[in-house]
Write an enzyme that holds these catalytic residues in place. Structure first.
Site, short mmCIF file in Angstrom:
data_model
loop_
_atom_site.label_atom_id
_atom_site.label_comp_id
_atom_site.label_asym_id
_atom_site.label_seq_id
_atom_site.Cartn_x
_atom_site.Cartn_y
_atom_site.Cartn_z
N GLU A 83 0.84 -1.20 0.00
CA GLU A 83 0.00 0.00 0.00
C GLU A 83 0.87 1.24 0.00
O GLU A 83 1.94 1.27 0.64
CB GLU A 83 -0.91 0.00 1.24
CG GLU A 83 -1.89 1.16 1.32
CD GLU A 83 -2.84 1.01 2.49
OE1 GLU A 83 -3.22 -0.15 2.81
OE2 GLU A 83 -3.21 2.04 3.09
N ASP A 85 0.25 5.37 0.68
CA ASP A 85 -0.74 6.32 1.17
C ASP A 85 -0.29 7.76 0.98
O ASP A 85 0.86 8.10 1.26
CB ASP A 85 -1.00 6.12 2.67
CG ASP A 85 -1.66 4.79 2.98
OD1 ASP A 85 -2.24 4.19 2.06
OD2 ASP A 85 -1.60 4.36 4.15
N GLU A 87 -2.26 11.40 2.13
CA GLU A 87 -3.50 11.83 2.76
C GLU A 87 -3.34 13.14 3.52
O GLU A 87 -2.24 13.52 3.94
CB GLU A 87 -4.00 10.74 3.72
CG GLU A 87 -3.00 10.38 4.81
CD GLU A 87 -3.21 9.00 5.39
OE1 GLU A 87 -3.71 8.11 4.67
OE2 GLU A 87 -2.88 8.80 6.57
N THR A 101 2.21 10.68 4.64
CA THR A 101 2.57 9.64 3.66
C THR A 101 2.98 8.37 4.40
O THR A 101 3.51 8.42 5.51
CB THR A 101 3.73 10.10 2.76
OG1 THR A 101 4.92 10.29 3.55
CG2 THR A 101 3.39 11.41 2.05
N ARG A 111 6.12 3.40 8.14
CA ARG A 111 7.08 4.19 7.36
C ARG A 111 6.50 5.59 7.11
O ARG A 111 6.66 6.17 6.06
CB ARG A 111 7.38 3.49 6.03
CG ARG A 111 8.00 2.10 6.21
CD ARG A 111 8.19 1.39 4.87
NE ARG A 111 8.80 0.08 5.03
CZ ARG A 111 8.12 -1.05 5.25
NH1 ARG A 111 6.79 -1.03 5.34
NH2 ARG A 111 8.76 -2.20 5.40
N TRP A 177 -7.85 10.01 16.23
CA TRP A 177 -6.39 10.21 16.18
C TRP A 177 -5.92 11.23 15.16
O TRP A 177 -4.78 11.72 15.23
CB TRP A 177 -5.69 8.88 15.87
CG TRP A 177 -6.03 8.33 14.52
CD1 TRP A 177 -7.07 7.52 14.19
CD2 TRP A 177 -5.33 8.55 13.29
NE1 TRP A 177 -7.07 7.23 12.84
CE2 TRP A 177 -6.00 7.84 12.27
CE3 TRP A 177 -4.18 9.27 12.95
CZ2 TRP A 177 -5.59 7.85 10.95
CZ3 TRP A 177 -3.76 9.28 11.62
CH2 TRP A 177 -4.47 8.56 10.64
#
Length: 218
Positions: A83, A85, A87, A101, A111, A177
């Site tokens: 995956e 990411d 966002e 990221t 990561r 969160w």
């Protein structure tokens, strides 16, 4: 190669019912959420390597409070999925906007890197990009690289290079969160009537999928 040139041809609206809409004859797409549900979509095809560009404008005001906006992410399926990411995290009014990221390989992430962006993403459309090739993954904002994750498989570091992935985008409430570690909660009194996330296709995600991504037949 992918051959579609609009959202009707390239994506499926995967959740959120009426909260996800394809507009303008397939040229644009909007995502909204409420207290009940967010919304999202994914590409019809899987891809192995390429470049994805998404042109995006966020709604102004405090509506983003504690929300998680997945600009886009690539993901395979299964417990050992890969995956990538890209966002937006929740935002308190007057605070800088943060993009988050992450890279998962073989089902493991951790990561993460976060970056303050240098503009107000609610004022106009900006382009957010992921370049994914056998050598590296590059995250870009308006074609400016903000992060590079290199392939270090030669020294035993996993890299997402073998599993084809679909392109996803979604919007959901992550006030546990997403804003200041969960200290700031979603303020539903400021919920807008217009879409929280607008995605258009003059320069965006699936235009580049057509030209650069390799589709993996199912």
């Amino acid at each position: 190669m992918a051959t579609g040139d609009n959202f009707y041809q390239d994506v499926d609206l995967t959740w959120g019912d009426y909260r996800a809409k394809i507009l303008d004859g397939g040229k644009s797409l909007s995502l909204t959420l409420d207290k009940t549900s967010g919304s999202g979509f994914r590409s019809k095809r899987e891809y192995l390597f390429g470049r994805i560009d998404m042109e995006l404008k966020l709604v102004s005001g405090e509506t983003l409070l504690a929300l998680l906006l997945l600009i886009m992410y690539l993901s395979s399926e299964g417990p050992y999925h890969d995956e990538i990411d890209f966002e937006f995290l929740g935002n308190s009014s007057g605070e800088p906007y943060i993009v988050h990221t992450n890279v998962y390989t073989q089902g493991k992430g951790n990561r993460e890197q976060q970056f303050y962006i240098w503009f107000d993403p609610t004022k106009k459309f900006h382009t957010y990009s992921i370049v994914w090739n056998p050598q590296r993954i590059i995250f870009l904002v308006d074609n400016i690289p903000i992060r590079e994750y290199n392939n270090e498989e030669a020294i035993g570091v996993p890299f997402p290079s073998k599993q084809p992935m679909r392109v996803y985008s979604s919007l959901w409430d992550a006030d546990q969160w997403a804003t200041r570690g969960g200290l700031v909660k979603t303020n539903w009194s400021n919920a807008p009537s217009q879409p929280i996330m607008g995605i258009s296709m003059p320069m965006p995600v699936f235009r580049h999928l057509v030209h650069l991504l390799i589709a993996v037949p199912r």
